[in-house]
Write a protein that holds these residues in place. Structure first.
Motif, mmCIF file in Angstrom:
data_model
loop_
_atom_site.group_PDB
_atom_site.id
_atom_site.type_symbol
_atom_site.label_atom_id
_atom_site.label_comp_id
_atom_site.label_asym_id
_atom_site.label_seq_id
_atom_site.Cartn_x
_atom_site.Cartn_y
_atom_site.Cartn_z
ATOM 1 N N GLY A 1 0.829 -1.213 0.000
ATOM 2 C CA GLY A 1 0.000 0.000 0.000
ATOM 3 C C GLY A 1 0.855 1.251 0.000
ATOM 4 O O GLY A 1 1.644 1.465 0.923
ATOM 5 N N GLU B 1 -6.688 -6.242 2.214
ATOM 6 C CA GLU B 1 -6.636 -7.691 1.917
ATOM 7 C C GLU B 1 -5.624 -8.380 2.831
ATOM 8 O O GLU B 1 -5.748 -9.568 3.115
ATOM 9 C CB GLU B 1 -6.278 -7.907 0.438
ATOM 10 C CG GLU B 1 -7.434 -7.532 -0.473
ATOM 11 C CD GLU B 1 -7.084 -7.598 -1.953
ATOM 12 O OE1 GLU B 1 -5.995 -8.090 -2.308
ATOM 13 O OE2 GLU B 1 -7.921 -7.146 -2.749
ATOM 14 N N ALA C 1 -0.306 -1.881 4.824
ATOM 15 C CA ALA C 1 -0.811 -0.499 4.942
ATOM 16 C C ALA C 1 -1.793 -0.288 3.802
ATOM 17 O O ALA C 1 -1.726 0.698 3.078
ATOM 18 C CB ALA C 1 0.354 0.485 4.880
ATOM 19 N N ASP D 1 -5.465 2.750 8.362
ATOM 20 C CA ASP D 1 -6.883 2.398 8.241
ATOM 21 C C ASP D 1 -7.117 0.891 8.238
ATOM 22 O O ASP D 1 -8.234 0.443 8.496
ATOM 23 C CB ASP D 1 -7.458 2.991 6.946
ATOM 24 C CG ASP D 1 -7.880 4.446 7.101
ATOM 25 O OD1 ASP D 1 -7.514 5.067 8.118
ATOM 26 O OD2 ASP D 1 -8.572 4.969 6.203
HETATM 27 C C1 LIG Z 1 -14.139 11.630 3.948
HETATM 28 C C2 LIG Z 1 -12.835 11.492 4.654
HETATM 29 C C3 LIG Z 1 -12.144 12.622 5.069
HETATM 30 C C4 LIG Z 1 -10.946 12.508 5.765
HETATM 31 N N1 LIG Z 1 -10.314 13.625 6.182
HETATM 32 C C5 LIG Z 1 -9.202 13.503 6.920
HETATM 33 C C6 LIG Z 1 -8.549 14.654 7.427
HETATM 34 O O1 LIG Z 1 -8.977 15.789 7.189
HETATM 35 N N2 LIG Z 1 -7.427 14.485 8.181
HETATM 36 C C7 LIG Z 1 -6.913 13.241 8.438
HETATM 37 O O2 LIG Z 1 -5.879 13.144 9.134
HETATM 38 N N3 LIG Z 1 -7.508 12.135 7.962
HETATM 39 C C8 LIG Z 1 -8.625 12.240 7.218
HETATM 40 N N4 LIG Z 1 -9.231 11.126 6.723
HETATM 41 C C9 LIG Z 1 -8.644 9.801 6.986
HETATM 42 C C10 LIG Z 1 -7.478 9.487 6.064
HETATM 43 O O3 LIG Z 1 -7.811 9.713 4.702
HETATM 44 C C11 LIG Z 1 -7.098 8.024 6.257
HETATM 45 O O4 LIG Z 1 -7.030 7.739 7.621
HETATM 46 C C12 LIG Z 1 -5.736 7.735 5.616
HETATM 47 O O5 LIG Z 1 -5.795 7.944 4.229
HETATM 48 C C13 LIG Z 1 -5.330 6.292 5.925
HETATM 49 O O6 LIG Z 1 -4.117 6.018 5.270
HETATM 50 P P1 LIG Z 1 -3.718 4.524 4.930
HETATM 51 O O7 LIG Z 1 -2.398 4.630 4.244
HETATM 52 O O8 LIG Z 1 -3.868 3.668 6.110
HETATM 53 O O9 LIG Z 1 -4.812 4.012 3.886
HETATM 54 P P2 LIG Z 1 -5.148 4.544 2.434
HETATM 55 O O10 LIG Z 1 -4.991 6.013 2.344
HETATM 56 O O11 LIG Z 1 -6.475 3.964 2.078
HETATM 57 O O12 LIG Z 1 -4.032 3.895 1.493
HETATM 58 C C14 LIG Z 1 -4.038 2.523 1.198
HETATM 59 C C15 LIG Z 1 -3.254 2.322 -0.092
HETATM 60 O O13 LIG Z 1 -3.098 0.922 -0.298
HETATM 61 C C16 LIG Z 1 -3.406 0.618 -1.648
HETATM 62 N N5 LIG Z 1 -3.861 -0.771 -1.669
HETATM 63 C C17 LIG Z 1 -5.046 -1.253 -1.216
HETATM 64 N N6 LIG Z 1 -5.091 -2.575 -1.344
HETATM 65 C C18 LIG Z 1 -3.910 -2.951 -1.896
HETATM 66 C C19 LIG Z 1 -3.360 -4.200 -2.264
HETATM 67 N N7 LIG Z 1 -4.047 -5.345 -2.098
HETATM 68 N N8 LIG Z 1 -2.131 -4.234 -2.820
HETATM 69 C C20 LIG Z 1 -1.414 -3.079 -2.995
HETATM 70 N N9 LIG Z 1 -1.902 -1.863 -2.662
HETATM 71 C C21 LIG Z 1 -3.122 -1.812 -2.113
HETATM 72 C C22 LIG Z 1 -4.464 1.635 -2.033
HETATM 73 O O14 LIG Z 1 -4.553 1.801 -3.434
HETATM 74 C C23 LIG Z 1 -3.950 2.885 -1.316
HETATM 75 O O15 LIG Z 1 -3.003 3.579 -2.109
HETATM 76 C C24 LIG Z 1 -10.428 11.216 6.034
HETATM 77 C C25 LIG Z 1 -11.099 10.081 5.603
HETATM 78 C C26 LIG Z 1 -12.308 10.210 4.933
HETATM 79 C C27 LIG Z 1 -13.039 8.978 4.507
#
Ligand SMILES: Cc1cc2nc3c(=O)[nH]c(=O)nc-3n(C[C@H](O)[C@H](O)[C@H](O)COP(=O)(O)OP(=O)(O)OC[C@H]3O[C@@H](n4cnc5c(N)ncnc54)[C@H](O)[C@@H]3O)c2cc1C
Length: 372
Positions: free
Chosen positions: A11, A163, A157, A286
């Motif tokens: 991710g 998954e 991540a 997340d």
């Molecule tokens: C409406 C909304 C507003 C928000 N506003 C804020 C805010 O103002 N401030 C804040 O701090 N947070 C905010 N958030 C929360 C924030 O967007 C998330 O907490 C953050 O993006 C989580 O990051 P992450 O890297 O865990 O997941 P993600 O950002 O979802 O990244 C996951 C990545 O993994 C990739 N991926 C998925 N599955 C696979 C796979 N099987 N193989 C390879 N790659 C894969 C995806 O394509 C993606 O690039 C908001 C969320 C929402 C829904």
């Protein structure tokens, strides 16, 4: 002190990239795989607070980060009729930098991606793991492009619908729809908008400065039954939802005209209360704690996870000891953000007692100011 490891991060979002930067900085070899071949993010913005400014300083990206966004030191809270009812000051956690920042998601993504690569992480796009085989001494991974490799540890991540989580913990809780959705739209930055402005009410709204020229508006609406909206007509649906809102929000809503510019998202929540790792595979962001955005802390928690994980992995020789210590340091703080955000959401929906947004925000600033 743990020895340098060969690490796979699944991710390339905010959590995966900050983990890559933090782990590379400690001398580990890092490969990031991202399933989206175009590695794109949607074009609205994000709010980040003092704990993220502090984390970005530690990650070594603060100058680019601040230059790309708009810093501010307070949150202005409005009643549903638009009256300003509170200005919640937020403390600077790094004295020379602002307490909060509004930034566009593509700008943030570009800064983190560039830093991860210049720091030596390998980024492979358009692939996903097909199988993760942990034999106790390492993890054999076969990828969707037909290649395979062995890693010392794997970091999942991969977001809300991870998954990796499904492979490790098929019985883990699933994301739950809250009954509320958020709509976002970029608009020209209103003259004098130098803080986050929050408008309370059953239909909530907020204005976030994110560059000299742009701000974004977010709007939270009850959406019983989780309806699906067609892209055609999305702008007029959002304008109609704002028809009874505060006068300045109604005026701004007249500028919501482009269906493709509307970003609609049903709000879901998830907290994995059991372990966050199995053997040599660990989860962050997340994938284990997805919050509704009412406190603007979802990405903040993912970024803090990255710093703590890198710290613990580098401190222990045994990955499982590192992963246990990492979860121990993170769980209460992440649970606090998920629970309080959900309480605000439920209060807005009339499904729980109303939560005073100004008080909740002030408390969150205090709590997230604590060291990680
Ligand atoms: C409406 C909304 C507003 C928000 N506003 C804020 C805010 O103002 N401030 C804040 O701090 N947070 C905010 N958030 C929360 C924030 O967007 C998330 O907490 C953050 O993006 C989580 O990051 P992450 O890297 O865990 O997941 P993600 O950002 O979802 O990244 C996951 C990545 O993994 C990739 N991926 C998925 N599955 C696979 C796979 N099987 N193989 C390879 N790659 C894969 C995806 O394509 C993606 O690039 C908001 C969320 C929402 C829904």
């Amino acid at each position: 002190m743990g020895s340098p490891l060969d690490i796979l991060i699944v991710g390339g979002g905010i959590g995966g990239l900050t983990a890559a930067i933090a782990l590379r900085a400690r001398g580990h070899a890092v490969t990031v795989i991202e399933r989206d071949p175009s590695w794109s993010v949607y074009g609205v913005g994000i709010i980040q607070q003092g704990n993220v400014i502090r984390a970005m300083t530690e990650l070594g990206v603060i100058d680019d980060y601040l230059a790309a966004g708009v810093g501010f030191d307070k949150v202005a809270v409005h009643a549903p009729d638009g009256t300003l009812v509170a200005q919640v000051p937020s403390k600077r956690l790094v004295e020379r930098y602002p307490a909060n920042l509004g930034i566009s998601r593509p700008a943030l993504h570009e800064i983190l991606g560039r830093r991860a690569k210049s720091g030596g992480a390998e980024v492979r796009l358009g692939i996903t793991p097909l199988a993760l085989d942990d034999d106790g001494d390492g993890v054999d991974v076969s990828f969707s492009d037909g290649t395979a490799a062995r890693f010392d540890i794997v970091v999942g991540a991969d977001g809300l619908y991870s998954e990796t989580r499904a492979k490790l913990f098929p019985d883990a809780p699933q994301p739950a729809f809250t009954g509320q959705a958020v709509w976002r739209y970029n608009l020209p930055r209103r003259a004098g908008l130098d803080a986050l402005h929050v408008y309370n009410g059953r239909i909530g709204a907020g204005l976030v400065p994110m560059s000299d020229a742009l701000m974004y508006m977010y709007v939270t609406t009850p959406e019983p039954g989780n309806p699906r909206y067609e892209r055609d007509g999305l702008a007029s649906v959002l304008r109609a939802k704002l028809a009874q809102h505060a006068p300045d929000i109604r005026t701004l809503a007249e500028g919501i005209v482009d269906d493709d510019g509307v970003v609609y998202r049903p709000l879901e929540t998830l907290l994995v209360t059991g372990p966050w790792h199995k053997g040599r595979i660990v989860l962050l962001g997340d994938a284990v704690h997805a919050t509704t955005p009412h406190l603007g802390q979802g990405a903040g928690m993912a970024i803090e996870d990255s710093l703590v994980l890198a710290d613990e992995v580098s401190r222990h020789d045994d990955p499982e000891a590192a992963f246990t210590a990492y979860r121990e340091r993170r769980f209460d703080r992440c649970r606090y953000i998920v629970d309080l955000s959900l309480a605000i959401c439920r209060g807005q929906l009339g499904k729980g007692p109303p939560v005073d947004n100004a008080l909740a925000t002030a408390e969150m600033f205090q709590r997230t100011a604590e060291p990680i």
